[in-house]
Design a protein around this motif. Sequence first.
Motif, PDB file in Angstrom:
ATOM      1  N   MET A 107      -0.654   7.282 -16.017  1.00 34.27           N
ATOM      2  CA  MET A 107      -1.731   6.362 -15.750  1.00 34.27           C
ATOM      3  C   MET A 107      -1.144   4.947 -15.773  1.00 34.27           C
ATOM      4  SD  MET A 107      -3.767   8.838 -15.702  1.00 34.27           S
ATOM      5  CE  MET A 107      -3.872  10.470 -16.356  1.00 34.27           C
ATOM      6  N   ALA A 108      -1.450   4.184 -14.737  1.00 30.76           N
ATOM      7  CA  ALA A 108      -0.832   2.867 -14.629  1.00 30.76           C
ATOM      8  C   ALA A 108      -1.736   1.891 -13.892  1.00 30.76           C
ATOM      9  CB  ALA A 108       0.508   2.969 -13.901  1.00 30.76           C
ATOM     10  N   VAL A 109      -1.651   0.638 -14.311  1.00 31.07           N
ATOM     11  CA  VAL A 109      -2.371  -0.468 -13.675  1.00 31.07           C
ATOM     12  C   VAL A 109      -1.373  -1.602 -13.486  1.00 31.07           C
ATOM     13  CG1 VAL A 109      -4.112  -2.243 -14.066  1.00 31.07           C
ATOM     14  CG2 VAL A 109      -4.603   0.116 -14.697  1.00 31.07           C
ATOM     15  N   ARG A 110      -1.351  -2.163 -12.270  1.00 32.24           N
ATOM     16  CA  ARG A 110      -0.507  -3.325 -12.013  1.00 32.24           C
ATOM     17  C   ARG A 110      -1.285  -4.359 -11.228  1.00 32.24           C
ATOM     18  NH1 ARG A 110       3.302   0.142  -9.617  1.00 32.24           N
ATOM     19  NH2 ARG A 110       3.399  -1.253  -7.837  1.00 32.24           N
ATOM     20  N   VAL A 111      -1.150  -5.608 -11.634  1.00 31.75           N
ATOM     21  CA  VAL A 111      -1.711  -6.748 -10.903  1.00 31.75           C
ATOM     22  C   VAL A 111      -0.508  -7.598 -10.531  1.00 31.75           C
ATOM     23  CG1 VAL A 111      -3.234  -8.746 -11.027  1.00 31.75           C
ATOM     24  CG2 VAL A 111      -3.872  -6.626 -12.203  1.00 31.75           C
ATOM     25  N   GLN A 112      -0.334  -7.835  -9.225  1.00 37.81           N
ATOM     26  CA  GLN A 112       0.900  -8.477  -8.779  1.00 37.81           C
ATOM     27  C   GLN A 112       0.664  -9.306  -7.527  1.00 37.81           C
ATOM     28  OE1 GLN A 112       2.779  -4.617  -8.361  1.00 37.81           O
ATOM     29  NE2 GLN A 112       2.891  -4.861  -6.122  1.00 37.81           N
ATOM     30  N   ARG A 113       1.528 -10.270  -7.316  1.00 35.69           N
ATOM     31  CA  ARG A 113       1.473 -11.109  -6.123  1.00 35.69           C
ATOM     32  C   ARG A 113       2.118 -10.389  -4.926  1.00 35.69           C
ATOM     33  NH1 ARG A 113       0.440 -16.382  -5.240  1.00 35.69           N
ATOM     34  NH2 ARG A 113       0.463 -16.873  -7.443  1.00 35.69           N
ATOM     35  N   GLU A 114       3.227  -9.690  -5.177  1.00 38.52           N
ATOM     36  CA  GLU A 114       3.997  -9.092  -4.095  1.00 38.52           C
ATOM     37  C   GLU A 114       3.326  -7.839  -3.520  1.00 38.52           C
ATOM     38  OE1 GLU A 114       5.227  -7.771  -8.078  1.00 38.52           O
ATOM     39  OE2 GLU A 114       5.348  -9.749  -7.165  1.00 38.52           O
ATOM     40  N   ASP A 115       3.695  -7.539  -2.266  1.00 36.44           N
ATOM     41  CA  ASP A 115       3.185  -6.367  -1.581  1.00 36.44           C
ATOM     42  C   ASP A 115       3.758  -5.107  -2.227  1.00 36.44           C
ATOM     43  OD1 ASP A 115       1.754  -4.902   0.294  1.00 36.44           O
ATOM     44  OD2 ASP A 115       3.070  -5.394   1.974  1.00 36.44           O
ATOM     45  N   PHE A 116       3.265  -3.963  -1.814  1.00 38.97           N
ATOM     46  CA  PHE A 116       3.723  -2.683  -2.339  1.00 38.97           C
ATOM     47  C   PHE A 116       3.883  -1.697  -1.191  1.00 38.97           C
ATOM     48  CE2 PHE A 116      -0.847  -3.107  -2.662  1.00 38.97           C
ATOM     49  CZ  PHE A 116      -1.322  -1.980  -2.007  1.00 38.97           C
ATOM     50  N   ASP A 117       4.663  -0.669  -1.433  1.00 36.19           N
ATOM     51  CA  ASP A 117       4.929   0.377  -0.455  1.00 36.19           C
ATOM     52  C   ASP A 117       4.136   1.612  -0.876  1.00 36.19           C
ATOM     53  OD1 ASP A 117       6.050   2.713   0.755  1.00 36.19           O
ATOM     54  OD2 ASP A 117       7.928   1.655   1.101  1.00 36.19           O
ATOM     55  N   ILE A 118       3.097   1.946  -0.114  1.00 29.86           N
ATOM     56  CA  ILE A 118       2.228   3.066  -0.484  1.00 29.86           C
ATOM     57  C   ILE A 118       3.033   4.359  -0.622  1.00 29.86           C
ATOM     58  CG2 ILE A 118       0.315   4.530   0.264  1.00 29.86           C
ATOM     59  CD1 ILE A 118      -0.843   2.071   1.675  1.00 29.86           C
ATOM     60  N   GLY A 119       3.902   4.627   0.327  1.00 28.85           N
ATOM     61  CA  GLY A 119       4.697   5.849   0.266  1.00 28.85           C
ATOM     62  C   GLY A 119       5.549   5.928  -0.987  1.00 28.85           C
ATOM     63  N   ALA A 120       6.187   4.837  -1.333  1.00 30.06           N
ATOM     64  CA  ALA A 120       7.022   4.810  -2.540  1.00 30.06           C
ATOM     65  C   ALA A 120       6.171   4.968  -3.797  1.00 30.06           C
ATOM     66  CB  ALA A 120       7.822   3.507  -2.591  1.00 30.06           C
ATOM     67  N   GLU A 121       5.009   4.339  -3.811  1.00 30.14           N
ATOM     68  CA  GLU A 121       4.115   4.456  -4.973  1.00 30.14           C
ATOM     69  C   GLU A 121       3.657   5.897  -5.167  1.00 30.14           C
ATOM     70  OE1 GLU A 121       3.719   2.145  -7.111  1.00 30.14           O
ATOM     71  OE2 GLU A 121       4.159   0.307  -6.031  1.00 30.14           O
ATOM     72  N   LEU A 122       3.284   6.570  -4.077  1.00 23.79           N
ATOM     73  CA  LEU A 122       2.828   7.956  -4.171  1.00 23.79           C
ATOM     74  C   LEU A 122       3.974   8.889  -4.556  1.00 23.79           C
ATOM     75  CD1 LEU A 122       0.408   8.119  -1.115  1.00 23.79           C
ATOM     76  CD2 LEU A 122      -0.170   7.822  -3.541  1.00 23.79           C
ATOM     77  N   ALA A 123       5.161   8.646  -4.014  1.00 21.29           N
ATOM     78  CA  ALA A 123       6.325   9.459  -4.374  1.00 21.29           C
ATOM     79  C   ALA A 123       6.634   9.323  -5.863  1.00 21.29           C
ATOM     80  CB  ALA A 123       7.534   9.058  -3.533  1.00 21.29           C
ATOM     81  N   ALA A 124       6.562   8.106  -6.384  1.00 23.54           N
ATOM     82  CA  ALA A 124       6.825   7.886  -7.811  1.00 23.54           C
ATOM     83  C   ALA A 124       5.758   8.554  -8.676  1.00 23.54           C
ATOM     84  CB  ALA A 124       6.893   6.391  -8.107  1.00 23.54           C
TER      85      ALA A 124
END
Length: 148
Positions: free
Chosen positions: A1-18
Amino acid sequence: MAVRVQREDFDIGAELAALRAGRDDIGALVSFSGLVRGTAKGQPIAGMELEHYPGMTEKALAGIEAQAVERWSLQASLIVHRYGLLHPGEQIMMVATAAPHRGDAFAAAEFLMDYLKSRAPFWKKEATPDGGRWVDARDTDEDALRRW
């Protein structure tokens, strides 16, 4: 379970793989990504500025996520929300839920999206040809919460 608030963009594929890396107990993985639209209320939008209070925002998002974990059988979940100046087509946020079965994954993802839309402590200001305007909560967002 994780929550992140950030300025930078994210990679959906990488997030789901992780999220699913090394896991064999996940039977369903549901994700949603919100994007900045190029128009709102019939006007073009040049960008959207998202503001928040660090610390308070993360705590509120973690509380929303904890409610989802309590209500549904989840192996994992993720909320990523951006702040700062974003332009049309850019990602604002994503939600991902992983569960043994799709029903829990879909329900938890919808719950998180509905609560993030109406209860997450972000302030949004759209840049239009007529100047900046703050984005108000919509009645339909509140209606969506009533089903939970």
